[in-house]
Design a protein around this motif. Structure first.
Motif, mmCIF file in Angstrom:
data_model
loop_
_atom_site.group_PDB
_atom_site.id
_atom_site.type_symbol
_atom_site.label_atom_id
_atom_site.label_comp_id
_atom_site.label_asym_id
_atom_site.label_seq_id
_atom_site.Cartn_x
_atom_site.Cartn_y
_atom_site.Cartn_z
ATOM 1 N N ALA A 18 0.825 -1.220 0.000
ATOM 2 C CA ALA A 18 0.000 0.000 0.000
ATOM 3 C C ALA A 18 0.853 1.262 0.000
ATOM 4 C CB ALA A 18 -0.925 0.001 1.221
ATOM 5 N N HIS A 19 2.094 1.177 0.489
ATOM 6 C CA HIS A 19 2.968 2.347 0.583
ATOM 7 C C HIS A 19 4.104 2.325 -0.439
ATOM 8 C CE1 HIS A 19 0.920 2.539 4.454
ATOM 9 N NE2 HIS A 19 1.344 3.777 4.577
ATOM 10 N N GLN A 20 4.089 1.389 -1.365
ATOM 11 C CA GLN A 20 5.242 1.221 -2.255
ATOM 12 C C GLN A 20 5.520 2.422 -3.152
ATOM 13 O OE1 GLN A 20 4.565 -2.345 -4.460
ATOM 14 N NE2 GLN A 20 3.117 -1.417 -5.890
ATOM 15 N N GLN A 21 4.533 3.202 -3.496
ATOM 16 C CA GLN A 21 4.736 4.370 -4.361
ATOM 17 C C GLN A 21 4.881 5.676 -3.579
ATOM 18 O OE1 GLN A 21 5.269 3.999 -7.618
ATOM 19 N NE2 GLN A 21 5.002 1.803 -7.322
ATOM 20 N N GLN A 22 4.780 5.588 -2.261
ATOM 21 C CA GLN A 22 4.818 6.784 -1.418
ATOM 22 C C GLN A 22 6.260 7.147 -1.083
ATOM 23 O OE1 GLN A 22 2.666 6.292 2.229
ATOM 24 N NE2 GLN A 22 3.169 8.321 2.998
ATOM 25 N N ALA A 23 6.643 8.378 -1.372
ATOM 26 C CA ALA A 23 7.978 8.850 -1.006
ATOM 27 C C ALA A 23 8.035 9.051 0.503
ATOM 28 C CB ALA A 23 8.283 10.167 -1.716
ATOM 29 N N GLY A 24 9.154 8.687 1.112
ATOM 30 C CA GLY A 24 9.322 8.868 2.550
ATOM 31 C C GLY A 24 8.332 8.056 3.363
ATOM 32 N N ALA A 25 8.099 6.830 2.954
ATOM 33 C CA ALA A 25 7.038 6.023 3.555
ATOM 34 C C ALA A 25 7.456 5.280 4.824
ATOM 35 C CB ALA A 25 6.525 5.012 2.529
ATOM 36 N N LEU A 26 8.715 5.374 5.236
ATOM 37 C CA LEU A 26 9.160 4.549 6.360
ATOM 38 C C LEU A 26 8.338 4.780 7.627
ATOM 39 C CD1 LEU A 26 10.994 2.411 7.500
ATOM 40 C CD2 LEU A 26 12.695 4.207 7.962
ATOM 41 N N LEU A 27 8.167 6.014 8.045
ATOM 42 C CA LEU A 27 7.400 6.259 9.271
ATOM 43 C C LEU A 27 5.942 5.811 9.146
ATOM 44 C CD1 LEU A 27 8.856 9.617 10.622
ATOM 45 C CD2 LEU A 27 9.047 7.347 11.626
ATOM 46 N N PRO A 28 5.253 6.134 8.047
ATOM 47 C CA PRO A 28 3.885 5.617 7.927
ATOM 48 C C PRO A 28 3.826 4.085 7.951
ATOM 49 C CG PRO A 28 4.210 7.401 6.362
ATOM 50 C CD PRO A 28 5.556 7.105 6.981
ATOM 51 N N ILE A 29 4.816 3.433 7.356
ATOM 52 C CA ILE A 29 4.853 1.973 7.377
ATOM 53 C C ILE A 29 5.038 1.474 8.806
ATOM 54 C CG2 ILE A 29 6.263 -0.038 6.745
ATOM 55 C CD1 ILE A 29 6.731 1.383 4.017
ATOM 56 N N LEU A 30 5.995 2.055 9.528
ATOM 57 C CA LEU A 30 6.244 1.618 10.899
ATOM 58 C C LEU A 30 5.009 1.817 11.779
ATOM 59 C CD1 LEU A 30 9.889 2.942 11.409
ATOM 60 C CD2 LEU A 30 9.163 0.565 11.016
ATOM 61 N N HIS A 31 4.346 2.961 11.616
ATOM 62 C CA HIS A 31 3.110 3.199 12.383
ATOM 63 C C HIS A 31 2.046 2.168 12.023
ATOM 64 C CE1 HIS A 31 3.857 6.842 14.674
ATOM 65 N NE2 HIS A 31 4.526 7.318 13.632
ATOM 66 N N ALA A 32 1.893 1.888 10.748
ATOM 67 C CA ALA A 32 0.863 0.939 10.317
ATOM 68 C C ALA A 32 1.152 -0.468 10.839
ATOM 69 C CB ALA A 32 0.757 0.936 8.789
ATOM 70 N N VAL A 33 2.417 -0.880 10.789
ATOM 71 C CA VAL A 33 2.770 -2.214 11.286
ATOM 72 C C VAL A 33 2.499 -2.297 12.784
ATOM 73 C CG1 VAL A 33 4.685 -3.828 11.688
ATOM 74 C CG2 VAL A 33 4.423 -2.731 9.449
ATOM 75 N N GLN A 34 2.927 -1.278 13.523
ATOM 76 C CA GLN A 34 2.696 -1.320 14.969
ATOM 77 C C GLN A 34 1.210 -1.247 15.292
ATOM 78 O OE1 GLN A 34 5.483 0.122 17.881
ATOM 79 N NE2 GLN A 34 3.904 1.486 18.665
ATOM 80 N N ASP A 35 0.454 -0.455 14.555
ATOM 81 C CA ASP A 35 -0.996 -0.401 14.770
ATOM 82 C C ASP A 35 -1.628 -1.765 14.516
ATOM 83 O OD1 ASP A 35 -0.813 2.292 15.408
ATOM 84 O OD2 ASP A 35 -1.600 2.988 13.471
ATOM 85 N N MET A 36 -1.133 -2.465 13.515
ATOM 86 C CA MET A 36 -1.698 -3.766 13.151
ATOM 87 C C MET A 36 -1.282 -4.865 14.132
ATOM 88 S SD MET A 36 -3.500 -5.522 10.834
ATOM 89 C CE MET A 36 -3.538 -4.365 9.495
ATOM 90 N N LEU A 37 0.008 -4.925 14.480
ATOM 91 C CA LEU A 37 0.528 -6.038 15.271
ATOM 92 C C LEU A 37 0.753 -5.708 16.745
ATOM 93 C CD1 LEU A 37 3.203 -7.372 12.743
ATOM 94 C CD2 LEU A 37 0.809 -8.075 12.989
ATOM 95 N N GLY A 38 0.749 -4.420 17.082
ATOM 96 C CA GLY A 38 1.010 -4.016 18.453
ATOM 97 C C GLY A 38 2.480 -3.731 18.722
ATOM 98 N N TYR A 39 3.344 -4.118 17.806
ATOM 99 C CA TYR A 39 4.787 -3.885 17.899
ATOM 100 C C TYR A 39 5.401 -4.174 16.531
ATOM 101 C CZ TYR A 39 5.648 -8.961 18.118
ATOM 102 O OH TYR A 39 5.733 -10.302 17.835
ATOM 103 N N ILE A 40 6.701 -3.937 16.413
ATOM 104 C CA ILE A 40 7.393 -4.194 15.148
ATOM 105 C C ILE A 40 8.364 -5.353 15.369
ATOM 106 C CG2 ILE A 40 8.846 -3.211 13.334
ATOM 107 C CD1 ILE A 40 7.752 -0.429 14.327
ATOM 108 N N PRO A 41 7.998 -6.551 14.925
ATOM 109 C CA PRO A 41 8.861 -7.717 15.150
ATOM 110 C C PRO A 41 10.143 -7.650 14.318
ATOM 111 C CG PRO A 41 6.777 -8.345 14.091
ATOM 112 C CD PRO A 41 6.760 -6.867 14.252
ATOM 113 N N ASP A 42 11.173 -8.361 14.773
ATOM 114 C CA ASP A 42 12.461 -8.383 14.073
ATOM 115 C C ASP A 42 12.323 -8.798 12.606
ATOM 116 O OD1 ASP A 42 13.996 -7.526 16.190
ATOM 117 O OD2 ASP A 42 14.503 -9.553 16.858
ATOM 118 N N TRP A 43 11.520 -9.823 12.348
ATOM 119 C CA TRP A 43 11.395 -10.286 10.965
ATOM 120 C C TRP A 43 10.789 -9.206 10.066
ATOM 121 C CZ3 TRP A 43 6.540 -9.969 9.187
ATOM 122 C CH2 TRP A 43 5.483 -10.087 10.096
#
Length: 156
Positions: A18-43
């Motif tokens: 969903a974020h592949q075409q977004q410039a500077g997407a790292l923070l939105p990705i990290l927020h989305a992953v943590q919102d989804m999983l509750g944390y950001i796992p190593d994998w």
């Protein structure tokens, strides 16, 4: 990998896509992953780094720079104690020391089902020191009031 891990990996891949075409997407990705999983796992760090054409170290550096991000599952309850100047002036440092002693852990730590975290302003500056337990804000907290709040968690 378990079925739950497979599902989580599928969810992370959907976020990355969903974020592949977004410039500077790292923070939105990290927020989305943590919102989804509750944390950001190593994998997930490896998957995110690969998708963002960054090294794992770069992604890990961003995760550890921001206190908001977690790399392990959250506690069932989160107790945040305001560390901003207005609350400090009203005793939040002493309250933090009391909470650390009562819980047996330091800030960013965990004691059983309770995670203890700093927060920098809850917006209730005139009524400090303030805490937030999960989604509930509580004002004018002293050691006795904090003990009652924690006792209420144990009873629930």
């Amino acid at each position: 990998m378990t079925t739950q891990q497979d599902l989580a990996r599928t969810q992370v891949q959907a976020i990355l896509q969903a974020h592949q075409q977004q410039a500077g997407a790292l923070l939105p990705i990290l927020h989305a992953v943590q919102d989804m999983l509750g944390y950001i796992p190593d994998w997930a760090v490896a998957d995110i780094a690969r998708a963002q054409n960054q090294s794992r170290a770069e992604v890990h550096g961003v995760i550890t720079f921001y206190h908001h991000f977690r790399t392990s599952p959250p506690a069932a309850h989160t107790l945040q104690i305001c560390q901003a100047e207005a609350c400090q002036a009203r005793g939040s440092r002493e309250l933090t020391a009391h909470a650390e002693q009562a819980l047996g852990c330091s800030l960013h730590g965990r004691s059983g089902d309770i995670g203890l975290e700093p927060v920098y302003c809850l917006g209730l500056c005139a009524t400090g020191p303030n805490i937030q337990l999960d989604d509930k804000m509580i004002s004018r907290v002293d050691a006795g009031k904090l003990d009652r709040v924690l006792a209420g968690l144990k009873e629930a």
